[in-house]
Design a protein around this motif. Sequence first.
Motif, mmCIF file in Angstrom:
data_model
loop_
_atom_site.group_PDB
_atom_site.id
_atom_site.type_symbol
_atom_site.label_atom_id
_atom_site.label_comp_id
_atom_site.label_asym_id
_atom_site.label_seq_id
_atom_site.Cartn_x
_atom_site.Cartn_y
_atom_site.Cartn_z
ATOM 1 N N VAL A 1 0.832 -1.211 0.000
ATOM 2 C CA VAL A 1 0.000 0.000 0.000
ATOM 3 C C VAL A 1 0.867 1.262 0.000
ATOM 4 O O VAL A 1 1.995 1.272 0.491
ATOM 5 C CB VAL A 1 -0.933 0.036 1.229
ATOM 6 N N TYR A 2 0.293 2.315 -0.578
ATOM 7 C CA TYR A 2 0.832 3.679 -0.468
ATOM 8 C C TYR A 2 2.234 3.861 -1.037
ATOM 9 O O TYR A 2 2.911 4.855 -0.722
ATOM 10 C CB TYR A 2 0.841 4.133 0.991
ATOM 11 N N GLY A 3 2.694 2.941 -1.872
ATOM 12 C CA GLY A 3 4.052 3.093 -2.403
ATOM 13 C C GLY A 3 4.225 4.388 -3.163
ATOM 14 O O GLY A 3 5.203 5.125 -2.950
ATOM 15 N N ASP A 4 3.272 4.732 -4.029
ATOM 16 C CA ASP A 4 3.410 5.951 -4.833
ATOM 17 C C ASP A 4 3.149 7.206 -4.003
ATOM 18 O O ASP A 4 3.829 8.227 -4.166
ATOM 19 C CB ASP A 4 2.479 5.905 -6.051
ATOM 20 N N ILE A 5 2.185 7.139 -3.087
ATOM 21 C CA ILE A 5 1.879 8.322 -2.267
ATOM 22 C C ILE A 5 3.039 8.623 -1.327
ATOM 23 O O ILE A 5 3.497 9.772 -1.218
ATOM 24 C CB ILE A 5 0.578 8.116 -1.476
ATOM 25 N N ALA A 6 3.511 7.592 -0.617
ATOM 26 C CA ALA A 6 4.599 7.796 0.345
ATOM 27 C C ALA A 6 5.872 8.254 -0.351
ATOM 28 O O ALA A 6 6.583 9.148 0.143
ATOM 29 C CB ALA A 6 4.850 6.504 1.126
ATOM 30 N N TRP A 7 6.179 7.657 -1.513
ATOM 31 C CA TRP A 7 7.379 8.075 -2.253
ATOM 32 C C TRP A 7 7.225 9.503 -2.759
ATOM 33 O O TRP A 7 8.148 10.322 -2.665
ATOM 34 C CB TRP A 7 7.616 7.131 -3.432
#
Length: 568
Positions: A117-123
């Motif tokens: 989850v959230y790989g693109d948002i967190a990055w």
Amino acid sequence: MRKKKGLLATAITTVILLVAFSLLGYVIAPHWVPQDSTATIDLGSTSTAIASNDTTNDTVGTYDVTEATVPISLDDGTTIDAIVRMPVARAGGQRLAASVPGCMLITGAGLGKATEVYGDIAWGMASAGVATIVPDKNMTDYSWQHRDYVKMAHDYEKTLDVLEAWPGVDPEGVGLYAESEGAWITPIIASERNDVSFSIMTSAPVYTPRQQMTYAIDDYFRVLDVPFPTNQITSRITTLEMSGIGPNYADFDVAPYLARQTQPTLFVYGTNDLSMPTIQAPEHARRIMADNGNTNTLVRYYRGANHQMRVGDAKAKKDLPLADNFIQDMADFAQDAKISETLGWSTPDVAGNDTPWQATDVDTDQLVSSVGSGLVGSVRGLLILQGGAIVMQLITLLGLPVLHFLRRRRIRKETALAQLEANSSPDSAATGNIIVKHEMLSREARRRPGFAEGMSGRLWACGLATFLTTLLWLGYVAYTAYSVFKLSTNHTLLVVWQGAARLLVVVCTAAFASLVVHMVRTEIAHRRKPLDERPSVSGAGHIAWTVVYFIGVVFSFIMFMYWGLFLV
């Protein structure tokens, strides 16, 4: 003439029962019905941009990002992993501050692993200068029946401590990001910890899980064009009292925690989110917070974004892109939230690049007052009635051939004994009484346990029709639930399937009326001529079977009433 009178009595009884069952169905079913919403909201701008006064933030992609996975020990002895993403200045690029703000990202329902989850948002947030941490969800005591949001909040606080202590992170600038179910958890953390700098709540339900589920199912039914009265299944499920079976969190109320939340808060919704009251929810939350002194709250709407803030499909699918400018706006809010408390915002409190629309109102008063009401007031009661009906009907339908077999075997045995006795009598040779007289055997048969003539066929007809209708309707309910899950259905199939179920309910009623009329007429004839006419049912075994049979049929008819199949 006797047959015509029987048919007329059956027809009249069928009509009376249909009317009576329709009225009873109205009485025992919940009266809460979703109402069309007229809610609107004024957007201060068509831009989703977020900025405080006199500040300029770095854009997504400004910095390189490093990742590290760290173990985190929880109070119950469980160890989870969390992924930390830190911004790193590029050679010759934008200089990075000595300490940067941070954000912990909390997942929605069912999602557990940080790696998923959230790989693109967190990055993306990290590349704009905001350190992020995404922890695993502790799933050891998490199921559809049981969830403890307060305990989950305390589990997440262990991860928050790690981020605040991470080298290069400003411990006074760390906040929270949550999606969907996670927005029931972040207010708990924010209300208990003054060190939380901000809160971002994406697709936040705000209302209780019961109210949220009611809204979502009804909205899905509208989108799928589910025909009446199936569209009222929603209230017949969500107004049931759920203790003992679950979910135990159905009536969790986040409002007291929102009232104690003092941090700047951003509410984010997509205009293609079919499961959220996208106008009422943020208004309700902001009103609670403002009434308790927190007016630093913003709302943003994104065109075509679904529940996960992704565009391209209303359903949750992997690899769908995020809404335009979404990550940048989240990063800007995270960086400006702390300073906004003194400088204020230069962008409107409520804005969006699309105007939201809400299908129905969340009618909190009616829903709460109707919970547990009616004859079928709980999930447990519903399961007992529905399950009991099926089990009893199976027992009786499978038991009827057994009763017939035992009775026929007894008749053969008694006939053989009577024949033997007649052939063995002293005067049998003189009188020629070698065969037992038919009249005597018929008279004896009427005294044996069993059903009167015409009863067995009617019992089979009513029992089998009721059993098949029960299965057909439960299959229909299961199919609509599957349609909601897949967000697609065959409207023609729904109409035909539902029509067949309602037609079969009329057939069941007619069969039941025919059975009752025949029993009454048979009993009257027996009372008039007890030696010539046998009762409708006789014998302890047959009477016990009939009692179980009628209980099963009545349970099914109560279910038909509850689901609204008699209402026209």
